[in-house]
Design an enzyme around this catalytic site. Sequence first.
Site, short mmCIF file in Angstrom:
data_model
loop_
_atom_site.label_atom_id
_atom_site.label_comp_id
_atom_site.label_asym_id
_atom_site.label_seq_id
_atom_site.Cartn_x
_atom_site.Cartn_y
_atom_site.Cartn_z
N GLU A 88 0.87 -1.17 0.00
CA GLU A 88 0.00 0.00 0.00
C GLU A 88 0.91 1.23 0.00
OE1 GLU A 88 -2.83 0.22 3.22
OE2 GLU A 88 -3.57 2.15 2.51
N ARG A 108 5.63 -13.15 9.40
CA ARG A 108 6.23 -11.82 9.18
C ARG A 108 7.65 -11.82 9.70
NH1 ARG A 108 2.14 -7.85 8.68
NH2 ARG A 108 3.53 -6.11 9.02
N LYS A 126 4.17 0.42 9.49
CA LYS A 126 4.23 1.70 8.81
C LYS A 126 3.59 2.81 9.63
CE LYS A 126 3.09 0.00 4.73
NZ LYS A 126 2.50 -0.05 3.40
P1 ATP Z 1 2.44 -2.39 7.85
O1 ATP Z 1 1.73 -3.10 8.94
O2 ATP Z 1 3.85 -2.07 8.13
O3 ATP Z 1 1.68 -1.23 7.30
P2 ATP Z 1 1.44 -3.89 5.72
O4 ATP Z 1 1.40 -5.35 5.71
O5 ATP Z 1 0.17 -3.19 5.91
O6 ATP Z 1 2.55 -3.47 6.72
P3 ATP Z 1 1.69 -3.52 2.95
O7 ATP Z 1 2.20 -2.35 2.21
O8 ATP Z 1 0.27 -3.84 2.86
O9 ATP Z 1 2.11 -3.29 4.44
O10 ATP Z 1 2.59 -4.80 2.65
C1 ATP Z 1 2.90 -5.27 1.38
C2 ATP Z 1 3.31 -6.69 1.50
O11 ATP Z 1 4.41 -6.84 2.37
C3 ATP Z 1 2.18 -7.53 2.06
O12 ATP Z 1 2.04 -8.70 1.27
C4 ATP Z 1 2.63 -7.86 3.45
O13 ATP Z 1 2.15 -9.10 3.87
C5 ATP Z 1 4.16 -7.84 3.33
N1 ATP Z 1 4.77 -7.49 4.60
C6 ATP Z 1 4.55 -6.38 5.34
N2 ATP Z 1 5.26 -6.42 6.49
C7 ATP Z 1 5.94 -7.59 6.48
C8 ATP Z 1 6.85 -8.22 7.39
N3 ATP Z 1 7.20 -7.65 8.54
N4 ATP Z 1 7.36 -9.42 7.04
C9 ATP Z 1 7.03 -9.99 5.87
N5 ATP Z 1 6.19 -9.46 4.98
C10 ATP Z 1 5.64 -8.27 5.27
MG MG Z 2 -1.43 -3.43 4.48
#
Ligand code: ATP
Ligand code: MG
Length: 560
Positions: free
Chosen positions: A35, A260, A270
């Site tokens: 995102e 994760r 984020k």
């Molecule tokens: P955040 O909670 O930091 O906002 P998010 O999962 O909402 O993280 P996205 O931009 O939606 O952030 O993530 C894009 C991709 O990266 C998704 O497929 C998510 O599962 C993966 N991802 C995010 N954080 C991690 C992590 N700590 N380890 C592995 N994969 C991750």
């Molecule tokens: Mg997300």
Amino acid sequence: MSDKPEEPVNFIRQAINADLASNKHDKIITRFPPEPNGYLHIGHAKSIWLNFGIANDYDGECTLRFDDTNPIKEDEEFVEAIEQDVRWLGFKWSRIAHASDYFPALYKFALELIGKGLAYVDSMDIETMRECRGTLKEPGKNSPYRERSVGENVDLFERMKAGEFSDGEHVLRAKIDMQSSNINLRDPVIYRIRHHSHQRTGDEWCIYPMYDFTHGLSDAIEGVTHSLCTLEFEDHRPLYDWFLENVSAPCHPRQIEFSRLNLNYFVMSKRMLTQLVESGYVDGWDDPRMPTISGLRRRGFTASSVRNFIASVGITKKANVIEMGMLENAVREDLDSKSPRAMGVLKPLKLVIENYPEGESETIDVANHPHDPSMGIRQIKLIREVYIDRDDFMEDPPKKFFRLGPDREVRLRYGFVVHCHEVVKDNAGEVVELRCTYDPNTRNGNQPEGRKVKGIIHWVSAEHCIDATIRLYDRLFREANPLADKNRDFTESLNPDSLQVLTHCKLELSLGSPAPDTRYQFERLGYFYPDNDSDPSNLVYNRIVTLRDSWAKLDQQRKP
Ligand code: ATP
Ligand code: MG
């Protein structure tokens, strides 16, 4: 990427192998779906490495898809930063897509659900809707609007799209099961009204699809075969599948979850990283203390060290927290063979070699790397006055201090042995200069007559050096888990000493015009990389990492 380690066959690759063996697919398609509401962090690197790595190894494709369905938090700045970070990590996307490209298709899928009696417009206020959702123990309650006719739902949904209602007045919900033990299946919202301009579609839409609806259907539109996501989406999988089964989706991707990446002494969300940036706790998203890809890059981490680190963590379903030291070791290992050596003095203390004639100098040939002759040699100058590091001198040293002290000897690296016979102080009692004599017979590593000098310290010629600013970094948080105490904001465990700026450091001349994309090992001090703030008149180096893991011992002591 020749430095890529052999990929272990993790459980995801096993699943893919099975799907290929059964001829379910002949081409593997994955996607990385960030995102654009912040910069990527090291956790994202795991997902990038996994998705792009698989596409690469199976001769498949990986799409970089921006999951841009919430215009309030998203921005083009983040889109550009994400592209740059993926590229820097060494991966190539087959194509770029945006969930917003699919807004028209998603709208049609929603109408299809309505037509089948599988979605309805709900007009309860958000608060009541939340209450009706029930809890883990209690089932939810049906909305009084649940039985609206298809015709009424189509009419209301079209008018939602046309902008006839204000934010929150109505939502579109999937009609699944308010009694389900899985809360995600209790008639989830699939569209909401948001009168907010979108960074790509402008004011074309005022209704925006929700994540669960958008995600799986975007996967299907792109022909994704394996939709790899983190474990918190395991409970969403039934919903992911429900949408795909109930609309005429072109295919049915398989969702597989993995754990994760979490690193201690960091936060990896984020939302929290945004808070650190917006409240000024750090100097932007690419502050070298941040766990962001851009922060690591600015600090001097190499892309290969990040990839190697992720590979060594591996892909499993087990949620765990990785030691920060592992990331630091990955960069040490990577840089050891790649980095030219040089000498720099962080806290200069002048040392005058009184029996060395004024105006004279000697030139020493020094290998740029102790084990790699291909890196060549450079020449350094040794003269009567040099700088050494303050930390290498103690007025009243303990016995085991093998560096300099009054009436003690030490070797100047690549030079000769000096003996300190006078300590000069200023009025405040601070040591400002050391007076020494040198032993001409101790050049080329020769020991002085009848004794052994163990200590070797780094130095720079007082006339053949440049001034620089050095930034030393410590962990961003004081505590291994900054989120452990639920009653405290995580910012309270920030480490107030995470940045130390040293000015007027003295570096040997070879560091004055650093080669592009080159990290240097400052002998005995660690690996350093020029910061973005650097310019020829004001050099700024970041310390990437020390030579040894000084935290391993501390962590050991902290253990109960
Ligand atoms: P955040 O909670 O930091 O906002 P998010 O999962 O909402 O993280 P996205 O931009 O939606 O952030 O993530 C894009 C991709 O990266 C998704 O497929 C998510 O599962 C993966 N991802 C995010 N954080 C991690 C992590 N700590 N380890 C592995 N994969 C991750
Ligand atoms: Mg997300």
